[in-house]
Design a protein around this motif. Structure first.
Motif, PDB file in Angstrom:
ATOM      1  N   ASP A  49       3.233   9.241   3.618  1.00 56.62           N
ATOM      2  CA  ASP A  49       2.800   7.857   3.802  1.00 56.62           C
ATOM      3  C   ASP A  49       2.773   7.130   2.457  1.00 56.62           C
ATOM      4  O   ASP A  49       1.852   7.301   1.668  1.00 56.62           O
ATOM      5  CB  ASP A  49       1.414   7.825   4.450  1.00 56.62           C
ATOM      6  CG  ASP A  49       1.027   6.418   4.878  1.00 56.62           C
ATOM      7  OD1 ASP A  49       1.839   5.498   4.699  1.00 56.62           O
ATOM      8  OD2 ASP A  49      -0.087   6.243   5.396  1.00 56.62           O
ATOM      9  N   GLU A  50       3.758   6.326   2.195  1.00 59.30           N
ATOM     10  CA  GLU A  50       3.875   5.590   0.920  1.00 59.30           C
ATOM     11  C   GLU A  50       3.462   6.454  -0.265  1.00 59.30           C
ATOM     12  O   GLU A  50       2.593   6.065  -1.041  1.00 59.30           O
ATOM     13  CB  GLU A  50       3.013   4.311   0.959  1.00 59.30           C
ATOM     14  CG  GLU A  50       3.237   3.507   2.212  1.00 59.30           C
ATOM     15  CD  GLU A  50       3.312   2.016   1.976  1.00 59.30           C
ATOM     16  OE1 GLU A  50       3.454   1.610   0.825  1.00 59.30           O
ATOM     17  OE2 GLU A  50       3.254   1.278   2.967  1.00 59.30           O
ATOM     18  N   THR A  89       1.819   3.541   9.484  1.00 58.10           N
ATOM     19  CA  THR A  89       0.861   4.614   9.236  1.00 58.10           C
ATOM     20  C   THR A  89       0.336   5.188  10.542  1.00 58.10           C
ATOM     21  O   THR A  89       0.231   6.404  10.699  1.00 58.10           O
ATOM     22  CB  THR A  89      -0.311   4.079   8.380  1.00 58.10           C
ATOM     23  OG1 THR A  89       0.207   3.666   7.124  1.00 58.10           O
ATOM     24  CG2 THR A  89      -1.368   5.135   8.179  1.00 58.10           C
TER      25      THR A  89
HETATM   26 MG   LIG Z   1       0.158   2.095   6.053  1.00 57.40          MG
END
Ligand SMILES: [Mg+2]
Ligand SMILES: Nc1ncnc2c1ncn2[C@@H]1O[C@H](COP(=O)(O)OP(=O)(O)OP(=O)(O)O)[C@@H](O)[C@H]1O
Lengths: 327, 269
Positions: free
Chosen positions: A161-162, A48
């Motif tokens: 991000d995910e 991240t």
């Molecule tokens: Mg992360």
């Protein structure tokens, strides 16, 4: 005008510290135009943080990131857009207003905004949801609104991000397919973060395996799986049996009994457990204090407690540099 | 079993009714007597009238005081809400570690008795050689209302998803745009509630006003001075009006809170 040969994103020696802790410890990476690149690694390895540096949300303590050849923090026009894990949809705006937001900020002429928003909503199958508020949508629909809001501004690079982390397994599989199709369709660079190796294998052109703020390996899914650069990568991407003497073999390359050709490396053990998976059977072998996993095609006549001879072709073993914990 | 539960429910209901009666009977009586066509407040009421309200409307001192009160309350709303909002968002954004300390400091005026607050303000104005006026009253009331605004807005900010502001920035919004288009609308229910509470606090305030006012009177001060002569039906009328204003404000605050719950809390968040 712009050099089409240069990489879309060029990362040079970025370091990010939080206090004394190095979350990102020197990363170099070139991402070519139109690629689907995934940052893969366990929780806390700095995925991240790296993505946030590319997006300009964090300033690196050292190094720099160039997007389309221009340093991120000096660019007059930003070329990246982020899709947040929480989606970050504006709760007080309709789907339509959410998607129009970026165009308004870019000072796109008023008459142009509506048609572009409607076209993007149509493309993502959201035409019927345009007047709704985010809270009235399902998780998958919210996800698509987040994608539409970012893509409608026509960024060069999309950072994710995910993005599927909040969805259930079934929805996740479905969205994986849609994401991949969408990326081909819009033809822009995707940089994707996940800790799910299956998802990474499924989606990516290039996988960047990360370990403690560094890059452990960069390669296509096949390269990373077949020729992992280290035992860390072999362990994280797919399953691996680590034998005595520093040999590593994937479960599907472990052969049983009569399947063993001449010249194969061999050993003897006892079947401790087995499970039939349909197309294959997974066997757990107790090989003198070590547990091995083998995935063999079809059904197997062996029962729990049976003695078994196992082995592998020498060319099937992984050629690894052992990381600290495996030596 | 069922009978026992039933009778306990009845008892509980009775008790609740008694408590409510105890709390509200005085208010109801005051309201009732304000319509009583008799100089003295005794039951039964023989004749209803609006003449006390008419007399109030004609009363110069009352009209001026009402005007002053509305002016002071309005100005307090603006001042306290602006300062409280700025302090809360500032503390939230820039000082995550100092937040707790700052929060205790900012809510301190709420713990201090108004008597002490009034004396302290008077001392301060004297020291700074600020002449007492409605302006000093407004400042005093803002000190009283500020912590309420700060705490209400802070509470709302705790549940605030900061990635919303980041998303807006990502889409090209500058700091001012982010504040006007994202932060402010999402804080609006809290700000409105805080403004209504500030208004009510200021409109009812006596003690701090007493110390910080010059020659001007606010409504509660006028009531206070009229009380020295004894309770007149006119006072009942003023009190009734004040209660109505306070109730309307509290009711509005409640409506705002409910509506904000409906619009921001939902599935998938
Ligand atoms: Mg992360
Ligand atoms: N703002 C911050 N302050 C302090 N430490 C931080 C901050 N952000 C991240 N870290 C730390 O840096 C490390 C890397 O964080 P990061 O969020 O990049 O990991 P990640 O790979 O995305 O993990 P996950 O899969 O759990 O999301 C973690 O140990 C985290 O605790």
């Amino acid at each position: 005008m712009e050099d089409t040969q240069q990489p879309d994103v060029r990362i040079r020696g970025i370091v990010k510290r939080f206090g004394a802790f190095e979350a990102v410890a020197g990363i170099d990476l070139d991402v070519a135009r139109g690629q689907f690149v995934t940052l893969l690694g366990p929780s806390g390895c700095g995925k991240t943080t790296t993505l946030r540096i590319i997006g300009g949300f964090e300033t690196p303590d050292a190094g720099e990131v160039l997007v389309a050849g221009v340093p991120v923090n000096e660019a007059a026009k930003r070329h990246t857009r982020m899709v947040f894990q929480s989606y970050a949809l504006f709760p007080h705006m309709t789907v339509r207003a959410n998607v129009a937001f970026g165009l308004r900020m870019d000072k796109v002429p008023k008459g142009e905004i509506a048609p572009r928003v409607e076209a993007m909503l149509g493309k993502l199958g959201l035409a019927d949801q345009a007047g709704k508020y985010p809270r009235q949508l399902s998780g998958g629909q919210q996800q698509r609104v987040a994608l539409a809001r970012a893509l409608v501004t026509q960024p060069r690079v999309l950072l994710l991000d995910e993005p599927l982390g909040a969805l259930d397994l079934k929805m996740r599989k479905k969205m994986q397919g849609e994401l991949k199709a969408l990326q081909r369709n819009v033809g822009i660079t995707f940089i994707y973060v996940t800790h799910d190796q299956e998802e990474a294998m499924n989606l990516s052109d290039i996988i960047v395996v990360m370990e403690k703020g560094k890059i452990a390996q960069v390669g296509t899914p096949e390269e990373v799986y077949r020729r992992p650069a280290s035992s860390y990568v072999a362990d994280f991407v797919g399953e691996t049996n680590f034998m005595a003497g520093g040999v590593a073999v994937r479960p599907e390359n472990i052969l049983i009994g009569a399947a063993l050709p001449a010249g194969a490396s061999r050993g003897k053990g006892v079947v401790r457990a087995k499970s039939f998976l349909g197309a294959s059977t997974r066997i757990e072998i107790d090989a003198g204090g070590q547990t091995l996993f083998a995935t063999v095609p079809g059904a197997v006549a062996l029962e729990i407690g049976d003695a078994v001879e196992y082995g592998w072709r020498n060319e099937d073993s992984l050629n690894l540099t052992m990381t600290e914990d495996r030596k | 079993m069922i009978g026992a539960r039933k009778s306990s429910t009845v008892l509980l209901g009775l008790w609740t009714a008694l408590v409510l009666l105890f709390l509200f009977a005085p208010l109801l009586l005051v309201a009732l007597f304000s319509f009583n066509n008799s100089e003295i407040s005794v039951l039964p009421i023989r004749e209803f009238t609006l003449r006390w309200y008419e007399r109030l409307a004609a009363n110069e001192a009352f009209r001026t005081a009402l005007g002053n009160s509305l002016l002071v309350a309005g100005a307090t709303v603006v001042l306290a809400t602006t300062l409280g909002l700025a302090a809360a968002t500032g503390a939230h954004r820039y000082a995550p570690r100092l937040r707790t300390a700052f929060r205790s400091g900012a809510s301190l005026p709420m713990m201090v008795p108004h008597l002490i607050l009034g004396i302290a303000l008077l001392g301060f104005y004297n020291l700074a050689q600020i002449e007492l006026s409605l302006g000093t009253v407004i400042m005093g009331h803002s000190v009283v209302a500020f912590p309420y605004v700060f705490l209400i807005v802070s509470a709302r900010l705790v549940g605030f998803d900061s990635s919303l502001e980041e998303a807006a920035r990502d889409l090209g919004a500058g700091p001012a745009r982010i504040f006007w288009e994202i932060t402010l609308p999402l804080l609006a229910p809290a700000i409105l509630t805080a403004a209504l509470i500030s208004f009510t606090l200021s409109f009812d305030e006596v003690v701090v006003t007493f110390f910080t006012t010059g020659t001007d009177n606010t409504l509660p001060m006028v009531i206070w001075s009229m009380l020295r002569v004894g309770i007149t039906p006119e006072i009942n009328a003023i009190a009734t009006l004040t209660v109505v204003v306070s109730c309307v404000m509290a009711g509005l605050a409640e409506v705002v809170i409910r509506r904000s719950r409906q619009t921001t809390v939902g599935k998938g968040e």
